[in-house]
Scaffold this active site. Sequence first.
Site, short mmCIF file in Angstrom:
data_model
loop_
_atom_site.label_atom_id
_atom_site.label_comp_id
_atom_site.label_asym_id
_atom_site.label_seq_id
_atom_site.Cartn_x
_atom_site.Cartn_y
_atom_site.Cartn_z
N THR A 100 -33.31 -14.22 2.90
CA THR A 100 -33.96 -13.36 1.90
C THR A 100 -34.83 -14.16 0.94
OG1 THR A 100 -31.93 -12.03 1.96
CG2 THR A 100 -33.54 -11.51 0.25
N TRP A 111 -36.24 -17.06 1.23
CA TRP A 111 -37.40 -17.60 1.93
C TRP A 111 -38.45 -16.50 2.15
CZ3 TRP A 111 -37.36 -19.69 7.63
CH2 TRP A 111 -38.52 -20.46 7.85
N HIS A 127 -30.59 -5.15 -0.27
CA HIS A 127 -29.59 -5.39 0.77
C HIS A 127 -29.04 -4.05 1.30
CE1 HIS A 127 -29.70 -9.64 0.24
NE2 HIS A 127 -29.05 -9.67 -0.91
N ARG A 175 -30.41 -13.22 10.64
CA ARG A 175 -30.05 -14.58 11.04
C ARG A 175 -28.88 -14.49 12.00
NH1 ARG A 175 -28.47 -19.19 6.49
NH2 ARG A 175 -28.83 -21.05 7.79
N ARG A 193 -29.29 -24.21 0.06
CA ARG A 193 -28.29 -25.16 0.57
C ARG A 193 -28.95 -26.04 1.63
NH1 ARG A 193 -23.84 -25.70 3.96
NH2 ARG A 193 -24.46 -23.87 5.15
#
Length: 334
Positions: free
Chosen positions: A70, A72, A137, A160, A297
Amino acid sequence: MLAHEEKQVEELIHQLPKSGILGSQYRSIIQYQNFWFPGYLLIENILKCQKHFKAKDNDLIIASHPKTGTTWLNTLLFAIVNRANGNHPMSESPILSQHPHHLVNRLEDVNFGGGFYNQLSSSQLDDIPSPRILGTHFPYVLLPESIKTSNYCRILYICRNPFDTLVSQWHFYNKVLIDLDGEQTLKPYTFEQFFEDWFEGRILFGPFFEHVTDYWVQSLANPKKVLFLKYEDLKENPTVHLKRMADFVGMPFSIEEESRGVIREIIEMCSINNMKELDVNKNGLNYYGVEKKAYFRKGEVGGWINYFTPPMIERMNKLMQQKLQGTGLTFKLV
């Protein structure tokens, strides 16, 4: 909400299934329309959004299950739209000075503060320059009808592979929920515990497969309305998929832009390596009280292999086969 509407919501929520999160009843999640949501406030805002949100034909909706790319996609689409509008040179892009989740307003308001309806009034929403980029979402079934029925409002959905999604969510929820636990009552969720809840679909905005396949089906039925993007494909060939996105929203890259390296500039500016090193993304909290750096991350494909045991892999593969059977949807796992 009016008093009678609030009472109706309270009565509805009282009847809905509930479960603890992180193994604690202090943080409950609520099941509504077969999906799990973080508490009373979000259910209230889902109903509010469904009733009052009016989509514009040129709205661009970024939809996703949490931790699937999301952040990105927020930056990539923002860069595409604003470069096409000529709002500013790339070197002065707000992406370099604002967190991605501050650039894209969300349709829901999670239970730990901030979010769309708490940040903007209806009149301010109308004042956002077109095309408005809005995120959510929400599963497809709970999107406001005005989004679904608009002739030109477009949805960009990113997903993903389930293995990497599970690992990313485990890291994120452990970090966020424990940081926000003022009573210091929650213990870190073990990977084994999270795997079991995830497997049962008992996660925020879950179940995962139902969330993903609903949007996948819509993208097949109406490809001009819903663009379905895979995180792994975007990582493997960002240029191709950036051009797909630009074409989809009606802002294609010109030959001159391609020759000037505009696509490459956007890809480099929005890369996780660049984004995580920006001061704005390393320090402070976002609207929800979450550390900004928690959204960046590793962004790897295949990192799940360091966490899953062989029995977990076997169970996930069987679940994936069961849930995706007949859909034509596949995932790259490494």
